[in-house]
Motif scaffolding. Sequence first.
Motif, PDB file in Angstrom:
ATOM      1  N   LEU A  15      -0.120  -5.208   1.451  1.00 43.84           N
ATOM      2  CA  LEU A  15       0.580  -4.485   0.648  1.00 43.84           C
ATOM      3  C   LEU A  15       1.304  -3.283   1.450  1.00 43.84           C
ATOM      4  O   LEU A  15       2.407  -2.924   1.222  1.00 43.84           O
ATOM      5  CB  LEU A  15      -0.287  -3.567  -0.337  1.00 43.84           C
ATOM      6  CG  LEU A  15      -1.233  -4.774  -1.406  1.00 43.84           C
ATOM      7  CD1 LEU A  15      -1.865  -3.931  -2.208  1.00 43.84           C
ATOM      8  CD2 LEU A  15       0.124  -5.546  -2.156  1.00 43.84           C
ATOM      9  N   ARG A  16       0.624  -2.572   2.207  1.00 42.69           N
ATOM     10  CA  ARG A  16       1.083  -1.651   3.160  1.00 42.69           C
ATOM     11  C   ARG A  16       0.387  -1.236   4.331  1.00 42.69           C
ATOM     12  O   ARG A  16      -0.839  -1.673   4.289  1.00 42.69           O
ATOM     13  CB  ARG A  16       1.520  -0.179   2.377  1.00 42.69           C
ATOM     14  CG  ARG A  16       0.257   0.380   1.860  1.00 42.69           C
ATOM     15  CD  ARG A  16       0.514   1.843   1.171  1.00 42.69           C
ATOM     16  NE  ARG A  16      -0.813   2.571   0.951  1.00 42.69           N
ATOM     17  CZ  ARG A  16      -1.341   2.261  -0.328  1.00 42.69           C
ATOM     18  NH1 ARG A  16      -1.346   1.423  -1.054  1.00 42.69           N
ATOM     19  NH2 ARG A  16      -2.486   3.198  -0.507  1.00 42.69           N
ATOM     20  N   THR A  17       0.811  -0.413   5.394  1.00 40.95           N
ATOM     21  CA  THR A  17       0.087  -0.036   6.467  1.00 40.95           C
ATOM     22  C   THR A  17      -0.705   1.147   6.258  1.00 40.95           C
ATOM     23  O   THR A  17       0.213   2.222   5.683  1.00 40.95           O
ATOM     24  CB  THR A  17       1.211   0.060   7.679  1.00 40.95           C
ATOM     25  OG1 THR A  17       1.864  -1.261   7.853  1.00 40.95           O
ATOM     26  CG2 THR A  17       0.010   0.575   9.004  1.00 40.95           C
ATOM     27  N   LEU A  18      -1.912   1.259   6.354  1.00 42.16           N
ATOM     28  CA  LEU A  18      -2.848   2.563   6.315  1.00 42.16           C
ATOM     29  C   LEU A  18      -2.904   3.183   7.575  1.00 42.16           C
ATOM     30  O   LEU A  18      -2.829   4.681   7.345  1.00 42.16           O
ATOM     31  CB  LEU A  18      -3.960   2.070   5.578  1.00 42.16           C
ATOM     32  CG  LEU A  18      -4.968   3.262   5.137  1.00 42.16           C
ATOM     33  CD1 LEU A  18      -4.085   3.897   3.985  1.00 42.16           C
ATOM     34  CD2 LEU A  18      -6.420   2.669   4.585  1.00 42.16           C
ATOM     35  N   GLY A  19      -2.927   2.697   8.592  1.00 46.33           N
ATOM     36  CA  GLY A  19      -3.060   3.576   9.817  1.00 46.33           C
ATOM     37  C   GLY A  19      -3.245   2.730  10.933  1.00 46.33           C
ATOM     38  O   GLY A  19      -3.566   1.223  10.903  1.00 46.33           O
ATOM     39  N   GLN A  20      -3.384   3.235  12.270  1.00 50.65           N
ATOM     40  CA  GLN A  20      -3.616   2.493  13.456  1.00 50.65           C
ATOM     41  C   GLN A  20      -4.433   3.151  14.325  1.00 50.65           C
ATOM     42  O   GLN A  20      -4.327   4.410  14.440  1.00 50.65           O
ATOM     43  CB  GLN A  20      -2.318   2.258  14.115  1.00 50.65           C
ATOM     44  CG  GLN A  20      -2.255   1.038  15.261  1.00 50.65           C
ATOM     45  CD  GLN A  20      -0.944   0.901  15.945  1.00 50.65           C
ATOM     46  OE1 GLN A  20       0.204   1.300  15.183  1.00 50.65           O
ATOM     47  NE2 GLN A  20      -0.619  -0.045  16.574  1.00 50.65           N
ATOM     48  N   GLY A  21      -5.279   2.527  15.015  1.00 49.49           N
ATOM     49  CA  GLY A  21      -6.495   3.189  16.002  1.00 49.49           C
ATOM     50  C   GLY A  21      -6.561   2.382  17.398  1.00 49.49           C
ATOM     51  O   GLY A  21      -5.647   1.515  17.488  1.00 49.49           O
ATOM     52  N   GLY A  22      -7.490   2.668  18.044  1.00 45.57           N
ATOM     53  CA  GLY A  22      -7.542   2.096  19.325  1.00 45.57           C
ATOM     54  C   GLY A  22      -7.613   0.460  19.440  1.00 45.57           C
ATOM     55  O   GLY A  22      -7.261  -0.089  20.502  1.00 45.57           O
ATOM     56  N   MET A  23      -8.453  -0.014  18.520  1.00 44.75           N
ATOM     57  CA  MET A  23      -8.830  -1.370  18.486  1.00 44.75           C
ATOM     58  C   MET A  23      -7.957  -2.301  17.493  1.00 44.75           C
ATOM     59  O   MET A  23      -8.139  -3.489  17.681  1.00 44.75           O
ATOM     60  CB  MET A  23     -10.298  -1.596  18.188  1.00 44.75           C
ATOM     61  CG  MET A  23     -10.989  -1.011  19.518  1.00 44.75           C
ATOM     62  SD  MET A  23     -12.792  -1.559  19.438  1.00 44.75           S
ATOM     63  CE  MET A  23     -12.674  -3.015  19.586  1.00 44.75           C
ATOM     64  N   GLY A  35      -8.226  -9.690  -7.487  1.00 45.34           N
ATOM     65  CA  GLY A  35      -7.349  -8.562  -7.874  1.00 45.34           C
ATOM     66  C   GLY A  35      -7.544  -7.216  -7.354  1.00 45.34           C
ATOM     67  O   GLY A  35      -7.115  -6.308  -7.555  1.00 45.34           O
ATOM     68  N   ARG A  36      -8.722  -7.058  -6.399  1.00 47.48           N
ATOM     69  CA  ARG A  36      -9.008  -5.998  -5.997  1.00 47.48           C
ATOM     70  C   ARG A  36      -8.495  -5.586  -4.484  1.00 47.48           C
ATOM     71  O   ARG A  36      -7.851  -6.410  -3.891  1.00 47.48           O
ATOM     72  CB  ARG A  36     -10.605  -5.822  -5.702  1.00 47.48           C
ATOM     73  CG  ARG A  36     -11.041  -6.598  -4.637  1.00 47.48           C
ATOM     74  CD  ARG A  36     -12.643  -6.295  -4.456  1.00 47.48           C
ATOM     75  NE  ARG A  36     -13.297  -7.367  -3.522  1.00 47.48           N
ATOM     76  CZ  ARG A  36     -14.507  -7.614  -3.318  1.00 47.48           C
ATOM     77  NH1 ARG A  36     -15.344  -6.615  -4.105  1.00 47.48           N
ATOM     78  NH2 ARG A  36     -15.033  -8.480  -2.680  1.00 47.48           N
ATOM     79  N   HIS A  37      -8.274  -4.144  -4.430  1.00 50.61           N
ATOM     80  CA  HIS A  37      -7.668  -3.696  -3.230  1.00 50.61           C
ATOM     81  C   HIS A  37      -8.622  -3.399  -2.093  1.00 50.61           C
ATOM     82  O   HIS A  37      -9.748  -2.918  -2.544  1.00 50.61           O
ATOM     83  CB  HIS A  37      -6.851  -2.590  -3.400  1.00 50.61           C
ATOM     84  CG  HIS A  37      -5.395  -2.635  -4.222  1.00 50.61           C
ATOM     85  ND1 HIS A  37      -4.545  -1.925  -4.472  1.00 50.61           N
ATOM     86  CD2 HIS A  37      -5.138  -3.814  -4.770  1.00 50.61           C
ATOM     87  CE1 HIS A  37      -3.761  -2.273  -5.155  1.00 50.61           C
ATOM     88  NE2 HIS A  37      -3.921  -3.656  -5.244  1.00 50.61           N
ATOM     89  N   VAL A  38      -8.407  -3.961  -1.049  1.00 48.03           N
ATOM     90  CA  VAL A  38      -9.382  -3.715   0.084  1.00 48.03           C
ATOM     91  C   VAL A  38      -8.603  -3.158   1.458  1.00 48.03           C
ATOM     92  O   VAL A  38      -7.366  -2.980   1.446  1.00 48.03           O
ATOM     93  CB  VAL A  38      -9.747  -5.072   0.638  1.00 48.03           C
ATOM     94  CG1 VAL A  38     -10.528  -5.978  -0.282  1.00 48.03           C
ATOM     95  CG2 VAL A  38      -8.849  -6.139   1.321  1.00 48.03           C
ATOM     96  N   ALA A  39      -9.374  -2.742   2.276  1.00 46.93           N
ATOM     97  CA  ALA A  39      -8.927  -2.157   3.725  1.00 46.93           C
ATOM     98  C   ALA A  39      -9.028  -3.361   4.582  1.00 46.93           C
ATOM     99  O   ALA A  39     -10.165  -3.648   4.881  1.00 46.93           O
ATOM    100  CB  ALA A  39      -9.619  -0.969   4.157  1.00 46.93           C
ATOM    101  N   LEU A  40      -7.812  -3.650   5.070  1.00 45.55           N
ATOM    102  CA  LEU A  40      -7.792  -5.096   6.016  1.00 45.55           C
ATOM    103  C   LEU A  40      -7.732  -4.425   7.480  1.00 45.55           C
ATOM    104  O   LEU A  40      -6.546  -4.210   7.853  1.00 45.55           O
ATOM    105  CB  LEU A  40      -6.885  -5.917   5.535  1.00 45.55           C
ATOM    106  CG  LEU A  40      -6.694  -7.257   6.421  1.00 45.55           C
ATOM    107  CD1 LEU A  40      -8.000  -8.193   5.725  1.00 45.55           C
ATOM    108  CD2 LEU A  40      -5.391  -8.135   5.845  1.00 45.55           C
ATOM    109  N   LYS A  41      -8.703  -4.603   8.237  1.00 44.30           N
ATOM    110  CA  LYS A  41      -8.668  -4.248   9.678  1.00 44.30           C
ATOM    111  C   LYS A  41      -8.329  -5.389  10.534  1.00 44.30           C
ATOM    112  O   LYS A  41      -9.043  -6.317  10.579  1.00 44.30           O
ATOM    113  CB  LYS A  41      -9.757  -3.361  10.222  1.00 44.30           C
ATOM    114  CG  LYS A  41     -10.105  -2.270   9.048  1.00 44.30           C
ATOM    115  CD  LYS A  41     -11.428  -1.449   9.487  1.00 44.30           C
ATOM    116  CE  LYS A  41     -11.635  -0.191   8.708  1.00 44.30           C
ATOM    117  NZ  LYS A  41     -12.385   0.733   9.311  1.00 44.30           N
ATOM    118  N   VAL A  42      -7.169  -5.346  11.142  1.00 44.28           N
ATOM    119  CA  VAL A  42      -6.808  -6.455  12.076  1.00 44.28           C
ATOM    120  C   VAL A  42      -6.880  -6.016  13.502  1.00 44.28           C
ATOM    121  O   VAL A  42      -6.238  -5.121  13.846  1.00 44.28           O
ATOM    122  CB  VAL A  42      -5.315  -6.843  11.524  1.00 44.28           C
ATOM    123  CG1 VAL A  42      -4.985  -8.064  12.570  1.00 44.28           C
ATOM    124  CG2 VAL A  42      -5.249  -7.397  10.224  1.00 44.28           C
TER     125      VAL A  42
END
Length: 430
Positions: A15-23, A35-42
């Motif tokens: 849906l959108r970018t939340l943030g970016q980190g070192g990994m 139908g739930r929203h999740v934090a997807l870490k790639v």
Amino acid sequence: MLQVGQLVGERFRVLRTLGQGGMGTVYVAEQLGLGRHVALKVMHPHIARAPGFSERFQREAQVLARLRHPGSVEVYDYGLDSGFLYLAMELVSGETVESLLLREGAQPVPRAVDLTVQVLEVLEAAHVLGIIHRDLKPANLFLDNHEGRERVKVLDFGLAALGGELNVRLTQEGMAVGTPGFMSPEQMRGLPLDGRSDLYSVGCVLYELLTGVPPFPVAVSAEAAVAHLYRPVPPLREMRPALSIPQSLEATVMKALEKLPELRPADAAAMRQELLAVLDEPLGPAAPKKRGEGKKTERGLGLARHEVPVPKPVAGGLPVGVVASREGSTETTLVMSLSACGFQARVVSPEGPLGELGALLFVADGRESLAHARALASRPGAPPVLLCGPADDWELVTGALEGGLFDFVPLPLDSLDLTRKVSRAQKSKR
């Protein structure tokens, strides 16, 4: 980066970018069907391609999914899709402790202690599973309201824990797993970690909650690393003179920030119990300092005196030798400093016998001094060699740590730091 609308694992729509980190990069995604929203870490592609990382990722993701605590973020799913390693986790709302500190500054003692106790509760559960966070900091602590009570959520267990075995290699590539302002000394050295490394980071967070600033508020990562490795932590009241806290609380904070893991609380439960005991104590005014107390500097030695007791050298310890890469007054000054700390010390010749010494301090004069110091350390029967040089010379510091030398002693000298390191060297020789 992934595109809005892209499908990951056939069930998570970005849906959108939340943030970016070192990994990796964090996205808000919708889990189709539920139908739930999740934090997807790639994970970043170059990390995902590291040898053995995919297998370790899946193994550790299974462990992280077992971490069930109200203060931890729940792991829903993980997988590999078109070369992307992803971790689907609970999406939280609220604000970070970092935002709180930026807006309000130092917190009242009861609130600072309560928030820290909640973090330690989560760490207890994680450490039982063998999960070390490795990147605890105010930005990774989220505040939300649960049934009328402020609750802490510890974020980024996934990225931090999964990066453990890659820490040294990634750091050498210029990408550290962790944040220098909150990393333990052993983590910066790339040594094996246990839960006490997280306790050091918790100590840094609590220090900032109480004073409004981290233990070493410097902007440059290299300077922060040097400070955490070698400099004594400034007393809480030095950073915030009007601070009124129980002495037991200050003692717990400083204990958590000890350079050596064995001097910190034994585990998260032990530190939590110490802080809970603090909450039961009355908060009174800070004890006034006696006349003449505080930090003084001995002229000509650059030797700082601290309010905390300086440990005594080992009784009957072998003498300490001092060698300089270039002859001058530096050796004499260092001998005087060692003598002021209670050591037997003398200037020695690098060509002479060294076996009768308990430790050898080599005063650096430029980067070429490293080779000379390493040559002395490799001689048969040589004592532990400590390199002495400017604290802001990061290449010299890392060269000493990577070159087989016993330790690094930064200039200007600090009596507590000098005594601890030389005493340790003497004990290792014995």
